[in-house]
Design a protein around this motif. Sequence first.
Motif, short mmCIF file in Angstrom:
data_model
loop_
_atom_site.label_atom_id
_atom_site.label_comp_id
_atom_site.label_asym_id
_atom_site.label_seq_id
_atom_site.Cartn_x
_atom_site.Cartn_y
_atom_site.Cartn_z
N ASP A 85 0.87 -1.19 0.00
CA ASP A 85 0.00 0.00 0.00
C ASP A 85 0.90 1.24 0.00
N PHE A 86 0.94 1.94 -1.10
CA PHE A 86 1.71 3.17 -1.15
C PHE A 86 0.95 4.21 -1.96
N GLU A 87 1.25 5.46 -1.65
CA GLU A 87 0.60 6.58 -2.33
C GLU A 87 1.67 7.52 -2.88
N ILE A 88 1.51 7.88 -4.15
CA ILE A 88 2.48 8.76 -4.82
C ILE A 88 1.77 10.05 -5.21
N ASN A 89 2.24 11.15 -4.69
CA ASN A 89 1.68 12.47 -5.01
C ASN A 89 2.84 13.36 -5.48
N VAL A 90 3.21 13.19 -6.74
CA VAL A 90 4.37 13.87 -7.30
C VAL A 90 3.91 14.85 -8.37
N THR A 91 4.41 16.07 -8.32
CA THR A 91 4.04 17.13 -9.27
C THR A 91 5.19 17.42 -10.21
N TYR A 92 4.89 17.39 -11.50
CA TYR A 92 5.91 17.76 -12.50
C TYR A 92 5.97 19.28 -12.61
N VAL A 93 7.16 19.84 -12.40
CA VAL A 93 7.38 21.29 -12.47
C VAL A 93 8.33 21.55 -13.63
N GLU A 94 7.84 22.25 -14.63
CA GLU A 94 8.63 22.45 -15.86
C GLU A 94 9.94 23.17 -15.58
N GLU A 95 9.94 24.10 -14.60
CA GLU A 95 11.16 24.85 -14.30
C GLU A 95 12.27 23.93 -13.78
N LEU A 96 11.89 22.78 -13.22
CA LEU A 96 12.89 21.84 -12.70
C LEU A 96 13.39 20.89 -13.77
N ASP A 97 12.73 20.88 -14.91
CA ASP A 97 13.12 19.99 -16.01
C ASP A 97 14.39 20.54 -16.65
N PRO A 98 15.48 19.77 -16.66
CA PRO A 98 16.73 20.29 -17.22
C PRO A 98 16.65 20.59 -18.71
N ILE A 99 15.62 20.07 -19.39
CA ILE A 99 15.47 20.33 -20.82
C ILE A 99 14.42 21.39 -21.07
N ALA A 100 13.18 21.14 -20.57
CA ALA A 100 12.11 22.12 -20.80
C ALA A 100 12.37 23.42 -20.07
N GLY A 101 13.17 23.36 -18.98
CA GLY A 101 13.44 24.56 -18.21
C GLY A 101 14.64 25.35 -18.68
N LEU A 102 15.10 25.10 -19.91
CA LEU A 102 16.23 25.87 -20.43
C LEU A 102 15.90 27.36 -20.45
N PRO A 103 16.84 28.22 -20.13
CA PRO A 103 16.56 29.66 -20.17
C PRO A 103 16.33 30.13 -21.58
N THR A 104 15.57 31.22 -21.73
CA THR A 104 15.34 31.81 -23.04
C THR A 104 16.63 32.50 -23.51
N PRO A 105 16.75 32.76 -24.82
CA PRO A 105 17.94 33.46 -25.29
C PRO A 105 18.17 34.79 -24.57
N GLU A 106 17.08 35.53 -24.31
CA GLU A 106 17.23 36.82 -23.63
C GLU A 106 17.74 36.63 -22.20
N GLU A 107 17.24 35.56 -21.53
CA GLU A 107 17.71 35.30 -20.17
C GLU A 107 19.19 34.91 -20.16
N CYS A 108 19.63 34.18 -21.18
CA CYS A 108 21.04 33.81 -21.27
C CYS A 108 21.93 35.05 -21.39
#
Length: 633
Positions: A461-484
Amino acid sequence: MRLSALLTRLIVFVAAAFLSVAAAQTTVSVVEERSVLAVQETLVDQGYEWATVLGDGLQVILEGEAPTEAVRFRAISAAGGMVDASRVIDNLSVTDSEKITPPEFAIEILRNNSGVSLIGLIPASTDRDALAARITDIADGQPVTDLLEVADYPTPPTWRDAVAYSLRALEMLNKSKISVNADRVIVNAISDSPEEKRQLETALARNTPEGVRLAVNISAPRPVISPFTTRFILDENGARFDACTADTSEAVSQIIAAASEAGFRERGNCTLALGAPSRTWGEAVAQSIAAVDNMGGGTITVSDTDVTLIAPVGTGQATFDNIVGRLENSLPDAFALTAELPELPTATTDELPQFTATLSPEGAVQLRGRVPDDITNMVVENYANARFGQRTITMGTRIAEGLPSGWSVRVLAGIEALSELSNGAVIVEPDRLLVRGNTGNEDASATISRLLIDKLGQTADFEINVTYVEELDPIAGLPTPEECIAQINAITDGRKITFDPGSADLTADTQPVVDDIAEILQKCGDLRIRVSGFTDSQGREIMNQQLSQDRADAVLTALRARRVPVSTFESIGFGEENPIADNGTEEGRERNRRIEFSLILPEPTTEETSTLDELAQDPPAPAVEDDSATESE
């Protein structure tokens, strides 16, 4: 008497001859008329309305102006299909082409383990040597087969941008086929893993040339998952998947359809993978989910060929037996069912043992709760160090007796589950394990679910309550060119890139600055950046311009040595242009000697240029300035 008979015969002969000629003329006229009509109808039906058909006895004459020589030939052939070809007289002409339509410039590029090959047609204005040098550099020692042809026609305005983009893509893709023309780039490639596929898709989506359509199709090998697992839960919080795995698209459709019937309303995210134990995987999972729906709740876990159903607390025995019996008899032959009807909880005054592990956003790990002995405590600490690396581990555990059987395994499984998160917490209890937190991995929930099933068993019996946060994604969270660029400017505002006096050699103090800039650029992906060099006004203008160019080149070289992908960068020396301070003072000259980073922006379109011209002719009213504001040097 004899004379009269002879005359009669002569008259009859002449009359017969006249009638024969008349009949022949009538026949020819009818044949001519019908031939002309038949040929004209055929030409009209086939789209040759520009052709005129005339008759001359048994001959059919074609007149008119054909758009091309090929069309003229087809029209003659069509006429020859209705009458004898020898009767068709060709009086057709062909329209003179005032200007030959330029050919379509296109390149097909193929890259694999055997090297790089190019075939296609390019404008004569292309710098063939520069193109060959770039391809050779990308091939990195592999053979290059150049089958490009050249045509001397005007270069389309977007051709160079499309080719430049395709070469950047080729540099990233070791196994690819890239099709390029002036207004379209099609990229087909193979990646080594799903993670690499996401990275490549993100990189290729940046810096798409203006006016060029892009189609990217990158395939990745399916992961091999063992055990092959799907876990579906239906409770008071709704219907959801902790893990969803399928072997085919048809199986995904079956599973999602069954889940939707049970109330699942989220986006289906089943992983297509290898390792399915049976071709009837989708059917077995769909039937299992339907059983949970019929029971009004519960948890179904399908791990390889083992199906485990846990009914909701309070389910009637008759209902439980009925639904389990139907599922057991309908499952495909390869699958075995285990069903469990939990007993109602009894009141107890005993304190339940508990173990808690937390991971902060800063990376600090805290372990608190009960462990059975000193050896287990040391194993827990060492295991946490192995899973979390050099992060700070704070131990708050204590030795306790009377812990349930398998407690150490549950604790270690909880620590491993926590390591899949960016931050969060795990609570371990005798009959339950709770995992909650945030992650930058979209598949983290499925990974944790398979892990816990593997370590604790399918009935756990286990419960998983995990939220995907795009900013933590090393790929989707890449900075924009202006931010770079903003991050680089923040570095160079406080620490300048400096050179030895009168040279383009970077000083020793500058090396850490370049290291920090390289670290930012490595995270930014494929950007078009200009590295600009400037000097003060001392010395000759030509020498200053050359010195600034050499210094900009030196920075580019230093970044390349730090493995920054600089193929889309350019370096320009502006000499003493654009001073930002007074060259009459030493402080001003020091500020003017500088390196700047900026984005290379696309050229404005014709519409934008027209708008700018209009604004230049009729500028807007100036804004009212605050006299109290002064610029500080």
